[in-house]
Design a protein around this motif. Structure first.
Motif, PDB file in Angstrom:
ATOM      1  N   TYR A  14       5.694   3.115   3.536  1.00  0.00           N
ATOM      2  CA  TYR A  14       5.487   1.226   3.493  1.00  0.00           C
ATOM      3  C   TYR A  14       3.739   1.063   4.423  1.00  0.00           C
ATOM      4  O   TYR A  14       3.656   2.058   5.213  1.00  0.00           O
ATOM      5  CB  TYR A  14       6.638   0.798   4.239  1.00  0.00           C
ATOM      6  N   SER A  15       3.309   0.906   3.077  1.00  0.00           N
ATOM      7  CA  SER A  15       1.981   0.150   4.104  1.00  0.00           C
ATOM      8  C   SER A  15       2.550  -0.971   4.692  1.00  0.00           C
ATOM      9  O   SER A  15       2.739  -1.661   4.253  1.00  0.00           O
ATOM     10  CB  SER A  15       1.652  -0.572   2.413  1.00  0.00           C
ATOM     11  N   ILE A  16       2.113  -0.892   6.335  1.00  0.00           N
ATOM     12  CA  ILE A  16       2.023  -1.808   7.060  1.00  0.00           C
ATOM     13  C   ILE A  16       0.692  -2.828   7.358  1.00  0.00           C
ATOM     14  O   ILE A  16       0.432  -1.466   8.395  1.00  0.00           O
ATOM     15  CB  ILE A  16       3.441  -1.464   8.005  1.00  0.00           C
ATOM     16  N   ASP A  17       0.237  -3.373   7.309  1.00  0.00           N
ATOM     17  CA  ASP A  17      -1.273  -3.646   8.838  1.00  0.00           C
ATOM     18  C   ASP A  17      -2.417  -2.490   7.974  1.00  0.00           C
ATOM     19  O   ASP A  17      -2.930  -1.981   9.386  1.00  0.00           O
ATOM     20  CB  ASP A  17      -0.256  -3.587   9.743  1.00  0.00           C
ATOM     21  N   HIS A  18      -1.844  -2.323   6.630  1.00  0.00           N
ATOM     22  CA  HIS A  18      -3.290  -1.233   6.121  1.00  0.00           C
ATOM     23  C   HIS A  18      -2.828   0.000   6.246  1.00  0.00           C
ATOM     24  O   HIS A  18      -3.879   0.931   6.648  1.00  0.00           O
ATOM     25  CB  HIS A  18      -4.420  -1.873   6.107  1.00  0.00           C
TER      26      HIS A  18
END
Length: 251
Positions: A14-18
Motif C-alpha cells: 500500500y502507498s502510505i504518505d508516498h
C-alpha cells in the motif's frame, strides 16, 4: 483432495504518505477443497489482507492467485465482481446486511444476483433459515431489529445462498458474546462437515480449534502450517497440538 486455491509469490503493498508499505511479502500457499482453513497471526501480520487477496476482494501487487484453476489476479473489476458472486461467500465481523431491507430480502437479493429465479431462491432460503434456527418472524424483521447473533446467522445464510466454492470469514465471532459466538462456530463447523470449503481469519484460539488446518502469518509471510485434523471437542491431543504450534510461534 484437490487444490481449490493457490497463492504463488503473492505480494501486496500500500502507498502510505508516498511510501510503499509491503503487507504481504511473498506468500506461497495451497488450500485444499473441503478444508476448514484458519489464518492466524498477530495484529498487522497480514491475515485479513491475505484473505481479501485469496478471495479477489483486493488486488495484489504481484504474484498469482489461482482459484479453481483460474488465474484471477488480472480480472477486470466487472469480471471479478461476477466471479466473487458466483464462487465466493463472505461472512464478516460486522454482518454487512442492508438496514433498509428485511433479513429475508437481504438473502433473496443476494441469491437473485446470480440470475436464479425468485421461487428457487426462496425455497433454498427457507431450508437454510430452518437449519440456522431463524423463524419466519425473524426473517421479516430488519437487521437493526434482531440480535447480533441472529444477524450473523442471517449473514451466513446469505453467504451460502449461491452455493459458493469457498466461504471466506473474517473474524466472524469478533463482535459476538460467548454464547452467540458458539452458535456461529457450530454453524460453520456443520457446513464444513457437509463438504463446504472455509477460510477463516481469527485471533481466537477457541475459533481456530474448529478448523482442520492452521496457517500462521508473521510479518507478511507464512510462519508455519499445522494440520490438526477434523474438529472433535473431546480430542485433547488435538487441542495440545494447536496450542504447542502457536506457542512455538510466540502466540
Amino acid at each position: 483432495m484437490s487444490t481449490i486455491l493457490k497463492a504463488v509469490d503473492v505480494k501486496k503493498a500500500y502507498s502510505i504518505d508516498h511510501r510503499q508499505q509491503e503487507v504481504l511479502k511473498g506468500i506461497h500457499l495451497e488450500i485444499q477443497k473441503g478444508d476448514f482453513t484458519v489464518i492466524m497471526g498477530s495484529s498487522g501480520a497480514g491475515k485479513s489482507t491475505l484473505l481479501y487477496a485469496l478471495s479477489g476482494m483486493d488486488y495484489i501487487s504481484s504474484g498469482k492467485i489461482i482459484f479453481n484453476g483460474e488465474e484471477i489476479e488480472n480480472f477486470s473489476p466487472d469480471k471479478m465482481a461476477v466471479f466473487r458472486r458466483e464462487h465466493c461467500g463472505f461472512v464478516f465481523q460486522q454482518n454487512n446486511l442492508l438496514d433498509s431491507m428485511s433479513i429475508l430480502d437481504n438473502v433473496v437479493a443476494a441469491g437473485m444476483l446470480c440470475n436464479k429465479s425468485k421461487k428457487k431462491v426462496l425455497e433454498k432460503a427457507a431450508g437454510m433459515f430452518e437449519k440456522v434456527n431463524l423463524s419466519k418472524e425473524i426473517q421479516k424483521k430488519f437487521p437493526g431489529q434482531v440480535s447480533g447473533g441472529e444477524a450473523q446467522r442471517a449473514g451466513i445464510v446469505r453467504a451460502l445462498i449461491n452455493d459458493p466454492d469457498v466461504v471466506f470469514a473474517d473474524e466472524p465471532t469478533g463482535s459476538l458474546d460467548y454464547s452467540n459466538g458458539q452458535v456461529v462456530l457450530d454453524l460453520l463447523t456443520a457446513i464444513h462437515k457437509s463438504g463446504q470449503s472455509i477460510i477463516m481469519v481469527t485471533h481466537d484460539i477457541r475459533s481456530a480449534f474448529r478448523g482442520n488446518k492452521i496457517i500462521f502469518v508473521r510479518d507478511g509471510l507464512i510462519g508455519g502450517i499445522c494440520d490438526i485434523g477434523e474438529y472433535d471437542e473431546e480430542d485433547h491431543a488435538r487441542k495440545e497440538k494447536l496450542r504447542s504450534f502457536l506457542e512455538e510461534r510466540g502466540w
